[in-house]
Scaffold this active site. Structure first.
Site, PDB file in Angstrom:
ATOM      1  N   ASP A   1      60.186  -9.236 -15.054  1.00  0.00           N
ATOM      2  CA  ASP A   1      60.528 -10.529 -15.002  1.00  0.00           C
ATOM      3  C   ASP A   1      60.934 -10.912 -16.506  1.00  0.00           C
ATOM      4  O   ASP A   1      60.126 -10.631 -17.439  1.00  0.00           O
ATOM      5  CB  ASP A   1      59.463 -11.224 -14.353  1.00  0.00           C
ATOM      6  CG  ASP A   1      60.093 -12.796 -14.064  1.00  0.00           C
ATOM      7  OD1 ASP A   1      61.181 -12.923 -14.368  1.00  0.00           O
ATOM      8  OD2 ASP A   1      59.279 -13.575 -13.496  1.00  0.00           O
TER       9      ASP A   1
ATOM     10  N   HIS B   1      68.811 -13.199  -6.196  1.00  0.00           N
ATOM     11  CA  HIS B   1      68.238 -13.977  -7.187  1.00  0.00           C
ATOM     12  C   HIS B   1      69.134 -13.896  -8.556  1.00  0.00           C
ATOM     13  O   HIS B   1      69.437 -15.188  -8.832  1.00  0.00           O
ATOM     14  CB  HIS B   1      67.056 -13.755  -7.474  1.00  0.00           C
ATOM     15  CG  HIS B   1      66.123 -14.655  -8.298  1.00  0.00           C
ATOM     16  ND1 HIS B   1      65.870 -15.981  -8.261  1.00  0.00           N
ATOM     17  CD2 HIS B   1      65.636 -14.493  -9.572  1.00  0.00           C
ATOM     18  CE1 HIS B   1      65.448 -16.573  -9.350  1.00  0.00           C
ATOM     19  NE2 HIS B   1      65.026 -15.716 -10.002  1.00  0.00           N
TER      20      HIS B   1
END
Ligand code: HEM
Length: 316
Positions: free
Chosen positions: A157, A231
């Protein structure tokens, strides 16, 4: 940054462009109505940079940092004479046909980061003692770096954060507002919980289509491979509109709770909001983020993070 060179009228931003780090404590306080409230908050504003200096001086290698932000209601209540930053308002919930980005209360945010959790705790205790009696806890989440910087769902991330070929200050720090707000930042937080049973039941190739990257080596899927509801497809709104994400995993393993504390600093909140609308409503409408099928936000709060210069002034 040298005050003579920086583009924010010589103002020093708080640590809004720093990396997520190894450990973090996120505290959202509500303010009590008390005759001492203003004085105690002002005292923290006045001493905030000195408290941080002391931690860094005592532990120079621990990458200690803390930012402090104010919600719209608190800002107006505490500092009515200051005026309000252009985009500071109570976060309006985003309701799509399937998902809701809830809006939850919050007056003051502290985002404490350090290599050692014990030092995050020490700083949190100092702040808590200074504010004792005039605040109540709305949320406290302890985040940790997981493996090589992965979200708890197993994917790296933060990769597309501005850093290597884009200036994080440009995207993270306000440069276009009244002079006193320049050098500030908008920070938005959302505490997510994941359905890890459903997520872990997905084959890795399917998980990769949810995120839009390969799981093992973090390489982005090609345009042909990447679904429209991945995403990183719905949150990519162009190279000119980026935010600084410092998400951390959190977990209560024995309770089966696994989550992501999403936190993003931005020079304009409209950028963050656009990404949220793409995720929760879809663009086109209905093309919602597949990650939301496994992730639910429990909170959603916007804060303004003043420059150090303005913080000092608020403390006068
Ligand atoms: C459920 C919570 C979330 C998790 C676990 C998560 C995780 C991730 C992961 C693994 C990536 C790919 C690597 C990277 O570039 O960082 C990513 C990318 C990204 N995420 Fe999230 N994210 C979450 C929520 C959000 C939210 C709420 C926003 C925006 C408001 C957002 C904005 C972005 C952006 C802008 C990118 C980069 C897209 C690009 O490739 O240009 N994320 N996220």
């Amino acid at each position: 940054m040298n005050s003579n060179q920086n583009p924010f009228n010589g103002k020093f931003p708080q640590d809004v462009t720093k990396k997520p780090g190894e450990n973090a404590i996120f505290i959202v306080y509500g303010l009590k109505e008390s005759s001492e409230t203003l004085d105690k908050v002002k005292d923290v504003c006045a001493n905030f940079s000195a408290l941080i200096r002391s931690m860094r001086n005592r532990y120079p290698d621990m990458k200690f940092s803390c930012t402090m932000g104010f919600g719209a209601d608190a800002w107006k209540r505490l500092f009515p004479e200051q005026g309000t930053p252009k985009e500071l308002e109570t976060f309006k919930e985003i309701k799509g046909s399937k998902f809701i980005a809830v809006s939850t209360p919050g007056d003051i945010l502290f985002h404490i980061r350090c290599t050692k959790m014990g030092l995050c705790h020490e700083f949190a205790s100092i702040i808590d003692e200074k504010l004792r009696g005039v605040v109540y806890s709305i949320d406290e989440t302890h985040g940790f770096r997981y493996r090589d910087g992965r979200a708890i769902i197993g994917f790296v991330d933060g990769t597309e954060n501005p850093g290597v070929d884009a200036n994080p200050y440009h995207f993270g720090v306000i440069s276009d507002d009244a002079p006193e707000f320049v050098g500030g930042s908008y920070v938005f937080v959302q505490k997510y919980i994941h359905d890890m049973v459903a997520w872990n039941a997905l084959p890795v190739e399917e998980q990769e289509k949810v995120i839009g990257r390969h799981k093992y080596d973090d390489v982005e899927l090609s345009d042909e491979e990447k679904p429209k509801n991945a995403h990183n497809a719905v949150t990519n709104i162009g190279d000119d509109l980026k935010i600084i994400r410092d998400n951390m995993p959190w977990a209560n393993t024995s309770k089966g709770e696994y989550g992501t504390y999403f936190i993003a600093y931005a020079s304009t909140f409209t950028t963050t909001r656009q990404m949220l609308e793409n995720m929760f409503i879809g663009n086109p409408v209905g093309n919602t983020d597949h990650l939301l099928d496994f992730s639910t936000p429990l909170t959603g709060t916007l804060f303004f993070v003043p420059s150090y210069d303005l913080l000092n002034k608020l403390g006068d």
